[in-house]
Design an enzyme around this catalytic site. Structure first.
Site: not given
Length: 570
Positions: A428-429
């Site tokens: 998610e980053g």
């Protein structure tokens, strides 16, 4: 010691620290009161303890497997997932029109954290479905909502997110997946996606993929990408799973941890999909799901930290090793073990408070629509994600250390927490990307959102001088250092100067926010109670780290590039 859900801790943070009552005062959440929330958290805690936690080791020791093109999940996962679905724990914040509970996201954040403590590999499934639901609620057509949302909310169908490809990780704009228009208004999706969490299972009636792909007339980069809903089985005229779509699981990744979560390589060969949102505007739609997931992942880090702490504490209370300063007690009486346990507990509390504060800001932004709440939620999200996951990794690592040599032995279960949580700082980053986002986009307002938080910290520290003067002074002084570092960041026109120190800047900001919540916790009790003692430990021993972090953050990029590739290779 079995896992025990910290329901009392949530009640304290929600009511005494972040004031969930202000959410209940809005029209959107007017029917939600403290008693209702407490009852919901109690029931979610029971489910996590009794239904999910018993399957934790199963997922690690008997991983998900691909057999003859079908995914076989870990023993007990199907029954545990049924407990999640039947309890309504997937749809806690979803729109009641489609079968959701309509509760604040703050409540969902607490529920998800408990489930992550109990079994992170399985909790990933409902977390992704929740993000999927939010994206469809915000961007899908009414027909797609009618068909998909009730099934996703009930848990009959699961949702996934398909971004990453072999050549396109964080650089999503480099994706190669293609979409072409069909005559009937649908789209044909072709390409390969990797790292697809819960890409399939043997207990879902249907798996619904949100897939990013590029139309022939889509421009280069992220601006030319579209988003499509692509089900494993195409719904028939009654909305039930029909014929198989042209997609398949090619393989499952062999991972360091979360073995019970099937992480799939997905192949799409002209699979039928339906557009979500507008053509070429897919990243905007997908970011709805990604932002949901970023806070959710931060909560996963906190959840694993809680599980690892409870596991280590139980061991320390039983294990005898050497003579302690207090006599013939267990290792919990050794000063260094006490230091590690106090660090684990204090860090977990700080990360949990930040995550719940972030969730509350999201709720208030949705309920009020005001620019201030939106800015606060946006600023806090990367902090909650990065600090929450880094805390999970740190606490799980300390948990192994508390166990000593037995922590390195798989049978004790201590290592699983460290292996499982390690991915959370990456997906998610990555936390580096979260930090870059914080010092770039989140400071595009000239630092207004950051300064508003700093003012809040300083104002409370001023009030706290009356009852907790020494701790209050340390927090106030730290916030002034943070103000100066923020001013330096805002003053850098070259973003690479900011990026060179973005990670220590985020870490320093989170360290001071954590001190703020510990100070508030101390002020919420009378005398020298446990919260005051823990706050004193955090503020006197952990808060000073902010000085080095923020000094690092403001050094710029020159020294990094003074080291040539040859220097690094020497």
């Amino acid at each position: 010691m079995p896992y025990r859900a910290p329901v009392g801790e949530y009640d304290f943070i929600l009511n005494a620290l972040i004031n969930l009552g202000q959410v209940s005062e809005t029209d959107k959440f007017s029917e939600v009161d403290a008693d209702t929330v407490s009852a919901i958290l109690t029931e979610a805690g029971r489910m996590s303890e009794e239904v999910l936690y018993p399957t934790l080791r199963n997922g690690d020791l008997t991983p998900a497997a691909l057999e003859n093109g079908k995914v076989r999940t870990s023993p007990g996962f199907e029954e545990a997932f049924k407990g999640i679905a039947e309890g309504g724990w997937i749809s806690t914040s979803a729109d009641p029109v489609y079968g959701g509970m309509g509760l604040p996201f703050t409540v969902t954040t607490a529920v998800n954290e408990m489930m992550a403590s109990a079994n992170l590999a399985l909790q990933l499934n409902p977390l992704l479905t929740q993000g999927h639901i939010e994206a469809l609620e915000a961007h899908a057509t009414d027909e797609i909502k009618r068909i998909y949302l009730p099934k996703l909310n009930s848990g009959a169908w699961n949702g996934t997110m398909n971004l990453t490809e072999p050549q396109a990780g964080s650089d999503v704009g480099a994706l190669a997946a293609k979409a072409t228009r069909n005559d009937d208004g649908t789209y044909a999706i072709s390409g390969q996606k990797i790292f697809i969490t819960w890409g399939d299972s043997d207990f879902a009636e249907n798996v619904v993929h949100l897939v990013l792909a590029r139309l022939p007339d889509g421009g280069k980069g992220t601006k030319g990408i579209s988003l499509f809903v692509v089900p494993r089985n195409i719904p028939d005229e009654n909305g039930e799973p029909g014929v198989a779509n042209n997609l398949k699981v090619v393989s499952l990744e062999h991972k360091m941890g979360i073995h019970g979560s099937p992480t799939a390589v997905m192949q799409y060969d002209g699979a039928t999909g339906w557009l979500v949102g507008e053509e070429h505007d897919g990243m905007k739609c997908m970011f709805t799901m990604m932002n949901n997931a970023r806070l959710g992942v931060g909560g996963q880090g906190v959840g694993v930290a809680e599980g690892a702490y409870q596991h280590a504490l139980a061991y320390a209370l039983e294990r005898k090793q050497g003579r302690t300063p207090l006599g013939e007690g267990t290792i919990v009486d050794h000063a260094d073990v006490r230091r590690m346990l106090a660090t684990m507990k204090a860090e977990t509390f700080a990360a949990r408070a930040i995550a719940l504060e972030t969730a509350l800001a999201i709720d208030m932004s949705h309920a009020t629509g005001t620019a201030e709440w939106k800015a606060r939620a946006a600023f806090l999200t990367p902090v909650a994600k990065a600090f929450g996951t880094d805390t999970g990794i740190k606490v799980a690592d300390l948990g192994i250390q508390v166990h000593g040599g037995m922590g390195f032995i798989e049978e004790t279960g201590a290592a699983q927490y460290a292996r499982d949580v390690r991915i959370t700082s990456i997906y998610e980053g990555t936390n580096g990307i979260q930090s870059m986002d914080l010092v770039a986009r989140k400071l595009m307002d000239g630092g207004d959102a950051a300064y508003a938080l700093i003012e809040e910290i300083e104002n409370f520290a001023e009030q706290a001088r009356a009852t907790r003067p020494n701790m209050a002074e340390m927090v106030w002084q730290a916030s002034e250092t943070l103000r100066e570092a923020t001013e330096w960041m805002v003053g850098q026109g070259d973003l690479n100067e900011r990026f060179a120190g973005c990670v220590p800047f985020l870490d320093g900001f989170a360290r001071i926010l954590g001190a703020h919540y510990h100070l508030k916790a101390a002020c919420a009790e009378e005398g020298e109670g446990p919260r005051t003692k823990l706050a004193r430990f955090y503020i006197k021993r952990l808060l000073p780290e902010h000085a080095g972090l923020l000094a690092h953050a403001t050094q710029g990029a020159a020294e990094l590039y003074d080291l040539s590739i040859d220097d690094l290779s020497a």
